[in-house]
Design an enzyme around this catalytic site. Sequence first.
Site, short mmCIF file in Angstrom:
data_model
loop_
_atom_site.label_atom_id
_atom_site.label_comp_id
_atom_site.label_asym_id
_atom_site.label_seq_id
_atom_site.Cartn_x
_atom_site.Cartn_y
_atom_site.Cartn_z
CB CYS A 1 -0.96 0.00 1.20
SG CYS A 1 -0.22 -0.42 2.77
CE1 TYR A 2 0.74 4.96 3.08
CE2 TYR A 2 0.75 2.89 4.32
CZ TYR A 2 0.23 4.15 4.08
OH TYR A 2 -0.81 4.61 4.86
#
Length: 404
Positions: A144-145
């Site tokens: 997600c990052y």
Amino acid sequence: MRTIAEINDKIRRQAAVAWTVEELKARVQDIGIAQAFKEVDVICTGTFEPMESSGALINLGHTDPPIKIRRCWLDGVPAYAGFGAVDLYIGATAMADYTGSPEMADGENRQGATLPERGGGHVIEDLIAGKTVQLRAIGQATDCYPRASYETTISAKTINQFYLYNPRNLYQNFIVGVNGGDRLLYTYLGPLQPRLGNAVYSSPGAISPLLNDPDLQLIGIGTRIFLGGGIGYVAWEGTQHFPLQKRLPNRTPIGPAATLALIGDARQMNLRWVRGCYFKNYGPSLMLGVGIPLPVLNEEVVRHCAVRDKEIVAPVVDFSIPRRVRPTFGLVSYAQLKSGQITIEGKTVRTAPLASIFLSRQVAQELKQWIEAGEFMLAEPVASIPMDRSFLPQDRWGSKITLD
């Protein structure tokens, strides 16, 4: 008896009478405590001094693609990134990154080496001034990052939250530093000359906020204050809060005692009251102006605020002994300290304040003007500051850690 609600009603109508704490002390000498209570509604205290246990919380906003920051530098000064993905905390005493510099050996300062003179306090000052600072970040790549690094410039206008959260401010009294050894010492009080060449005291004495409310009967969690030229609040007890310090009959402590944690919107602040500073061979810090209004609810408030410098003492501590518990040369009053000299074992020693007495008075004066203009309302504390905290040192010798 008065209530804070009654005083606030007078503030709204610009009918409240506010005095600085120095004005109160002078008036009590002329008209007495009972008459002073009848005449004044709010007593304004203030200080301007180094408060190194300070720092700023910053939220950057998410990048595209997003980054989960794990290491970060603002103008070369490391910021703590162990929160959410783009939340940072920069401490006032964080130093510009000196990794690999000749001043450092095995992570320790070589004796007499010159440390970087820029730190977190200077970055905070620049952001409050509206300047841009360089951001360099390293991320932990996740699903997600996915972003691994990021560089840009930021200012107070390009970030989301920017507020000071200071874990320990407003020491209720402190120490007087001297040096009984044979070499110059560089300390958090500044340079201490050898063989009792000078004495440096930190607190501004009888005008200091917490010395005028010695048992914290008026100041509590949620108290609204003057912080750095803006409005702030008491958030909690401060670190190293030690209200059980020995006290004189007037309830003022004989050494370091109560402390407060403070919070406030940095965007409201101004450079007159927030300044990065540097102590040679010790490191950076932050000069900060803090003012606390004391509501005059009863005559006891006036009695406590009438305390004078000759009625408050501080311990004279010898920094030449490199231990947590250092020998002292007894207690001296703030009247003696402010005279410019004290006597230690028959020797006359010149004194100097670390706090700016002039600017401390100006903080109280500005707070008074806000109240008289109806621009600053008092806040009822939502809870009291605990007054039963012990002070727990680390007395066991730790093992030296070596890095392979």
